[in-house]
Design a protein around this motif. Structure first.
Motif, PDB file in Angstrom:
ATOM      1  N   ALA A  96      30.236  32.973  32.509  1.00 41.61           N
ATOM      2  CA  ALA A  96      30.626  32.808  33.909  1.00 41.61           C
ATOM      3  C   ALA A  96      30.874  34.160  34.576  1.00 41.61           C
ATOM      4  O   ALA A  96      30.456  34.401  35.715  1.00 41.61           O
ATOM      5  CB  ALA A  96      31.876  31.930  34.010  1.00 41.61           C
ATOM      6  N   PHE A 100      28.457  35.997  37.475  1.00 43.78           N
ATOM      7  CA  PHE A 100      28.958  36.512  38.748  1.00 43.78           C
ATOM      8  C   PHE A 100      28.524  37.961  38.960  1.00 43.78           C
ATOM      9  O   PHE A 100      28.056  38.332  40.044  1.00 43.78           O
ATOM     10  CB  PHE A 100      30.484  36.405  38.794  1.00 43.78           C
ATOM     11  CG  PHE A 100      31.094  36.977  40.044  1.00 43.78           C
ATOM     12  CD1 PHE A 100      31.026  36.284  41.240  1.00 43.78           C
ATOM     13  CD2 PHE A 100      31.712  38.223  40.033  1.00 43.78           C
ATOM     14  CE1 PHE A 100      31.578  36.813  42.407  1.00 43.78           C
ATOM     15  CE2 PHE A 100      32.260  38.758  41.184  1.00 43.78           C
ATOM     16  CZ  PHE A 100      32.181  38.050  42.376  1.00 43.78           C
ATOM     17  N   ALA A 104      25.235  36.131  40.875  1.00 43.33           N
ATOM     18  CA  ALA A 104      25.806  35.620  42.128  1.00 43.33           C
ATOM     19  C   ALA A 104      26.182  36.744  43.091  1.00 43.33           C
ATOM     20  O   ALA A 104      25.805  36.718  44.267  1.00 43.33           O
ATOM     21  CB  ALA A 104      27.029  34.751  41.809  1.00 43.33           C
ATOM     22  N   GLY A 218      25.538  30.469  37.530  1.00 49.26           N
ATOM     23  CA  GLY A 218      25.398  31.125  38.822  1.00 49.26           C
ATOM     24  C   GLY A 218      25.024  30.157  39.924  1.00 49.26           C
ATOM     25  O   GLY A 218      25.492  30.273  41.063  1.00 49.26           O
ATOM     26  N   GLN A 221      28.176  28.405  40.925  1.00 50.05           N
ATOM     27  CA  GLN A 221      29.020  29.308  41.707  1.00 50.05           C
ATOM     28  C   GLN A 221      28.540  29.410  43.144  1.00 50.05           C
ATOM     29  O   GLN A 221      29.331  29.320  44.100  1.00 50.05           O
ATOM     30  CB  GLN A 221      29.025  30.698  41.055  1.00 50.05           C
ATOM     31  CG  GLN A 221      29.738  30.765  39.714  1.00 50.05           C
ATOM     32  CD  GLN A 221      29.557  32.107  39.028  1.00 50.05           C
ATOM     33  OE1 GLN A 221      28.670  32.897  39.391  1.00 50.05           O
ATOM     34  NE2 GLN A 221      30.378  32.379  38.025  1.00 50.05           N
TER      35      GLN A 221
END
Length: 318
Positions: A96, A100, A104, A218, A221
């Protein structure tokens, strides 16, 4: 560490395959030089795709679409190869964070940046990732200690950025906010690479599995962020839609598969040389396809940036 998904081969995930990992039949199917050229073109044109995509959609929506189509490609390949997503809460927690930092955040920053800066400049900023990695090594955040030659590369690369921006003219005509976002995006790649190397290297999962999980997270997110921060699109103009599809399916999903195969066949050193072709292609695409202005300082500065980046990647011989 091998490279992962994005516009720069400095994005890392999983474990590094050895050059002997690729089956001989796969090597004969399509010469690695052809795949190298294809990867360079795909990543070089990604910045054009971003620019066209933002003509029809909000930057967050462009990034979300990119991740959706990129994830679809990788999950499809995983299904064919019968590979599973990674397991373990700890692994997913690190994925995760990696998602990011490597997907992301930088993807979104580049999309916002290209609202105000040319796609060529975004491509050149992307090439500063090795320079940011060098900054991390100087700040003792990395175990990879600098040499004089690599420090010199950092200085040369910084001069190249100033030349691209036309510092002697007081940065006239350049949007500093947009340029700053593109540079922060490139720095995020360097930080993400370091994080992945420290937390996910040797996890026991394949690069394909890790990258599929990374893009999947992603996507979640960005889906949350887009739902909260942007309205639902009311129209779907053809060219922006096609650009987002190409950006995701080619520039994210297919590009990873090409890069993974190259690393497996010819090794990471040769494979990551694609870095030095991306800004050249991005600049040419912006000039020839989008009609972006191209002063003498843009290509000259880009060459200086690439020379500095090459020096920061040099290693002392054993």
């Amino acid at each position: 560490m091998t490279t992962a998904v994005g516009d720069s081969p400095h994005h890392a995930t999983g474990t590094e395959p050895t050059p002997s990992a690729a089956p001989p039949a796969a090597r004969r199917a399509l010469d690695w030089r052809v795949r190298f050229a294809a990867l360079s073109l795909i990543w070089g044109f990604s910045f054009l795709f971003i620019k066209v995509g933002t003509d029809g959609f909000a930057p967050l929506q462009v990034t979300l679409g990119r991740l959706v189509f990129g994830t679809a490609v990788l999950l499809g390949v995983m299904a064919v190869k019968r590979e599973r997503l990674p397991r373990g809460a700890g692994v997913w927690g690190h994925i995760a964070v990696a998602s990011f930092l490597l997907n992301a955040l930088p993807f979104t920053l580049f999309a916002y940046a290209e609202l105000t800066i040319p796609s060529a400049l975004a491509g050149i900023c992307n090439a500063t990732t090795p320079l940011w990695a060098m900054v991390l090594s100087l700040s003792a955040l990395s175990d990879d200690r600098p040499t004089r030659r690599r420090v010199a590369g950092l200085g040369i690369g910084f001069v190249g950025v100033l030349v691209v921006l036309g510092a002697w003219e007081g940065f006239a005509g350049q949007d500093l906010a947009g340029t700053g976002m593109a540079l922060v995006a490139s720095a995020s790649y360097a930080v993400g690479w370091l994080y992945v190397r420290r937390t996910l290297a040797g996890s026991g999962h394949s690069n394909l599995s890790m990258a599929g999980g990374q893009l999947l997270v992603g996507t979640v997110q960005l889906a949350v962020a887009a739902a909260v921060l942007t309205p639902v699109p009311t129209s779907f103009p053809l060219l922006p839609v096609l650009s987002v599809v190409a950006l995701g399916a080619l520039g994210t999903g297919t590009a990873f598969l090409l890069q993974y195969g190259l690393v497996s066949e010819v090794g990471p050193t040769t494979a990551t040389m694609v870095t030095y072709f991306i800004p050249v292609i991005a600049t040419a695409a912006g000039f020839l396809v989008l009609g972006e202005d191209l002063g003498w300082n843009t290509p000259v500065g880009a060459l200086i940036v690439l020379a500095g980046a090459a020096l920061t990647q040099s290693r002392r011989r054993a």
